[in-house]
Scaffold this motif. Structure first.
Motif, PDB file in Angstrom:
ATOM      1  N   ASP A   1       2.300   1.668  -3.457  1.00  0.00           N
ATOM      2  CA  ASP A   1       1.246   2.117  -4.365  1.00  0.00           C
ATOM      3  C   ASP A   1       1.026   3.623  -4.223  1.00  0.00           C
ATOM      4  O   ASP A   1       0.907   4.345  -5.220  1.00  0.00           O
ATOM      5  N   SER A   2       1.002   4.092  -2.963  1.00  0.00           N
ATOM      6  CA  SER A   2       0.829   5.531  -2.721  1.00  0.00           C
ATOM      7  C   SER A   2       2.012   6.334  -3.241  1.00  0.00           C
ATOM      8  O   SER A   2       1.845   7.417  -3.813  1.00  0.00           O
TER       9      SER A   2
ATOM     10  N   LYS B   1       4.001   5.478  -5.717  1.00  0.00           N
ATOM     11  CA  LYS B   1       3.940   5.481  -7.177  1.00  0.00           C
ATOM     12  C   LYS B   1       2.919   6.491  -7.680  1.00  0.00           C
ATOM     13  O   LYS B   1       3.175   7.234  -8.636  1.00  0.00           O
ATOM     14  N   GLU B   2       1.768   6.546  -7.031  1.00  0.00           N
ATOM     15  CA  GLU B   2       0.725   7.498  -7.422  1.00  0.00           C
ATOM     16  C   GLU B   2       1.218   8.934  -7.352  1.00  0.00           C
ATOM     17  O   GLU B   2       0.815   9.782  -8.153  1.00  0.00           O
ATOM     18  N   ARG B   3       2.096   9.197  -6.403  1.00  0.00           N
ATOM     19  CA  ARG B   3       2.617  10.553  -6.205  1.00  0.00           C
ATOM     20  C   ARG B   3       3.880  10.820  -7.020  1.00  0.00           C
ATOM     21  O   ARG B   3       4.485  11.886  -6.894  1.00  0.00           O
ATOM     22  N   GLY B   4       4.310   9.844  -7.815  1.00  0.00           N
ATOM     23  CA  GLY B   4       5.418  10.064  -8.730  1.00  0.00           C
ATOM     24  C   GLY B   4       6.803   9.776  -8.179  1.00  0.00           C
ATOM     25  O   GLY B   4       7.806  10.121  -8.816  1.00  0.00           O
TER      26      GLY B   4
ATOM     27  N   GLU C   1       0.830  -1.205   0.000  1.00  0.00           N
ATOM     28  CA  GLU C   1       0.000   0.000   0.000  1.00  0.00           C
ATOM     29  C   GLU C   1       0.866   1.257   0.000  1.00  0.00           C
ATOM     30  O   GLU C   1       0.549   2.245  -0.679  1.00  0.00           O
TER      31      GLU C   1
ATOM     32  N   TYR D   1       6.289  -1.635  -8.831  1.00  0.00           N
ATOM     33  CA  TYR D   1       6.708  -0.359  -8.251  1.00  0.00           C
ATOM     34  C   TYR D   1       8.215  -0.116  -8.339  1.00  0.00           C
ATOM     35  O   TYR D   1       8.648   1.014  -8.527  1.00  0.00           O
TER      36      TYR D   1
END
Length: 218
Positions: free
Chosen positions: A98-99, A101-104, A95, A129
């Motif tokens: 994932d967070s 990666k979402e934020r770059g 998790e 990731y």
């Protein structure tokens, strides 16, 4: 932490709970060579600076370097077969990634574990990731030397001013210092907070989501 876009993770005790499989393989070697075995609570303190160092701590005092040389390939052969028996990511790690990666954020794993095992575990659990995973191999100094971190940053196209190191041990804290990176010490791994504080660590994550909170702090 301002201007951070790259997170370098340790593996054992940080993103992966590998203790039981490591214990099983080292104890297999210990029995094969006629030495007493140890509980995982002992090995929790032995691991972090490469398998040879762990074996040196596990064998009886006075055991020759030649015997340890013989033990190493036996361990490697056994561990390559059993490195996934009970090993898996710590709760909350996927998790967190994932967070990130979402934020770059860009991510890498550097470890003193055998390079083939690092890459196998990364491919199995984190390839979505983590694109760079580096372990112990010939021609590159293991942690706390900065070599693996420098290699990871180069492969990611990052610079040290943009990166943070996340690990669980005194070896990881020293690696961050030698690499001139800020560090986050996690408290779910192989070392206790008191030991980490004694060596100078000041930034701690009690759970994986804390890493993101620390990174997002102004």
């Amino acid at each position: 932490m301002k201007n951070i876009n790259t997170v370098i993770f340790d593996m054992d005790g940080t993103v992966m709970n590998t203790l039981e499989d490591l214990t099983f393989s080292v104890n297999y070697v210990m029995e094969k060579f006629g030495f007493p075995v140890h509980p995982s609570s002992d090995y929790r303190l032995y691991f972090g600076n490469g398998i040879r160092h762990a074996l040196e701590l596990a064998v009886p005092e006075g055991t020759s370097e030649e015997v340890i040389d013989e033990m190493l390939p036996v361990f490697k052969e056994h561990y390559e077969v059993h490195c996934l028996d009970q090993t898996g990511p710590y709760d909350g790690i996927l998790e967190l990634m994932d967070s990130l990666k979402e934020r770059g954020y860009k991510m890498a794993i550097v470890s003193n574990k055998i390079d083939s095992a690092v890459k196998e575990l990364n491919d199995r659990f984190f390839s979505k990731y983590v694109k760079v995973a580096i372990g112990e191999k010939d021609g590159i100094r293991r942690k706390p030397a900065p070599d693996t971190v420098i290699s990871a940053l180069k492969e990611l196209g990052s610079i040290k001013e943009e990166a943070v190191y996340v690990g669980d041990s005194e070896v990881d804290f020293k690696t961050a210092q030698n690499s001139e990176l800020p560090s986050i010490s996690v408290l779910w791994g192989f070392r206790d907070k008191e030991l980490l504080m004694d060596i100078g660590a000041t930034v701690f994550a009690d759970k994986p989501s804390d890493v993101l909170d620390i990174l997002e702090e102004d």
